[in-house]
Write a protein that holds these residues in place. Structure first.
Motif, PDB file in Angstrom:
ATOM      1  N   VAL A  96       0.829  -1.207   0.000  1.00 42.09           N
ATOM      2  CA  VAL A  96       0.000   0.000   0.000  1.00 42.09           C
ATOM      3  C   VAL A  96       0.861   1.254   0.000  1.00 42.09           C
ATOM      4  CG1 VAL A  96      -1.676   1.340   1.342  1.00 42.09           C
ATOM      5  CG2 VAL A  96      -1.966  -1.136   1.103  1.00 42.09           C
ATOM      6  N   PHE A 108      -7.707   0.401  -8.490  1.00 44.56           N
ATOM      7  CA  PHE A 108      -8.500  -0.182  -7.405  1.00 44.56           C
ATOM      8  C   PHE A 108      -9.841  -0.618  -7.962  1.00 44.56           C
ATOM      9  CE2 PHE A 108     -11.664   0.113  -3.992  1.00 44.56           C
ATOM     10  CZ  PHE A 108     -11.070  -0.660  -2.996  1.00 44.56           C
ATOM     11  N   ARG A 150     -11.144   1.187   0.700  1.00 43.88           N
ATOM     12  CA  ARG A 150     -10.905   2.526   0.148  1.00 43.88           C
ATOM     13  C   ARG A 150     -11.940   3.496   0.685  1.00 43.88           C
ATOM     14  NH1 ARG A 150     -11.459   5.373  -5.344  1.00 43.88           N
ATOM     15  NH2 ARG A 150      -9.546   6.591  -5.471  1.00 43.88           N
ATOM     16  N   PHE A 156      -6.845   5.097   1.847  1.00 42.95           N
ATOM     17  CA  PHE A 156      -7.112   3.726   2.252  1.00 42.95           C
ATOM     18  C   PHE A 156      -7.173   3.637   3.768  1.00 42.95           C
ATOM     19  CE2 PHE A 156      -5.369   3.535  -1.959  1.00 42.95           C
ATOM     20  CZ  PHE A 156      -6.285   2.711  -2.592  1.00 42.95           C
TER      21      PHE A 156
END
Length: 251
Positions: A96, A108, A150, A156
């Motif tokens: 990430v 995503f 998300r 995130f």
């Protein structure tokens, strides 16, 4: 459980578009593979000393049942699942935070809404999904993906944790996948939270050739380990391979 490598490239690997929004993955452009450091990717499984699982006085059916029960005890044990979960959280967060600068563009995909980040605004794509880099995006030729939440602002929510991780292993034809006992991108009512983490080592050549024996796994719906000793060794090897992959990919 959904498997990242089975979904790509036909389903997962179709997105292109704007660069990833949010501070969590700043620097998504560029990247590429880090120069690998010569090292062995073999798992250090020699230290495992399994408890004897069978008795020579038992029938074949009794022995098979004892082996099955031993595998289930190991797969569902708190010690095993806490160890896997801890490793996945740490490794997933490295993807990430550093994936964009190391590999290139990440997109995503929210399967619940069937939305790609590159196609909709952040607010339209809030929820659990797959943050992933695929070879067709440019940058690294290796695939990497994490299952994360998300937020509506495009960032995130790391407090919710990482519930899945998939990595190609540079220099090999292998990939690894880790899937939580309950996949939040899936209908929770159809899952068994006691099943334990599913840990898999995937032969990408066999997968490409549609060989049904491409996946070796522990836990989940279709485990292949034939003994608790084999299950422990596969877990250890998968974690070792994932750590090696992150190092070689520059994360």
């Amino acid at each position: 459980m959904k498997h990242i490598h089975e979904l790509s490239p036909k389903t997962i690997g179709i997105a292109t578009g704007v660069m990833l929004a949010g501070a969590a993955l700043s620097g998504c452009a560029g990247g590429g593979d880090a120069a690998p450091k010569p090292t062995s990717i073999a798992a250090e499984t020699h230290a495992i000393t399994p408890t004897p699982e069978v008795s020579a006085t038992k029938s074949a059916a009794e022995i098979a049942l004892m082996k099955k029960e031993a595998i289930e005890r190991y797969t569902k044990s708190d010690e095993r699942n806490q160890k896997v979960a801890k490793a996945v959280q740490a490794m997933g967060m490295r993807v990430v935070l550093n994936g964009g600068s190391a590999l290139g563009y990440f997109d995503f995909y929210n399967p619940d809404k069937d939305n790609w980040k590159s196609k909709v605004s952040p607010a339209q794509n809030e929820g659990w999904g797959y943050l992933q880099h695929n070879p067709q995006y440019g940058g690294s030729r290796h695939q990497a993906a994490v299952t994360v939440y998300r937020d509506s602002d495009g960032g995130f929510n790391t407090k919710k944790g990482v519930s899945g991780l998939a990595l190609d292993i540079p220099g090999t034809n292998l990939a690894v996948e880790f899937d939580a006992p309950v996949d939040p991108t899936f209908d929770a009512t159809s899952q068994d939270p006691k099943a334990g983490w599913e840990v898999s080592i995937i032969d990408l050549k066999k997968l490409e050739n549609q060989d049904p024996g491409y996946r070796s796994s522990v836990g989940g719906g279709l485990p292949t380990a034939q003994s608790a000793k084999e299950a422990k060794a596969l877990d250890a090897q998968a974690i070792t391979l994932a750590e090696q992959a992150l190092y070689k990919l520059g994360m």
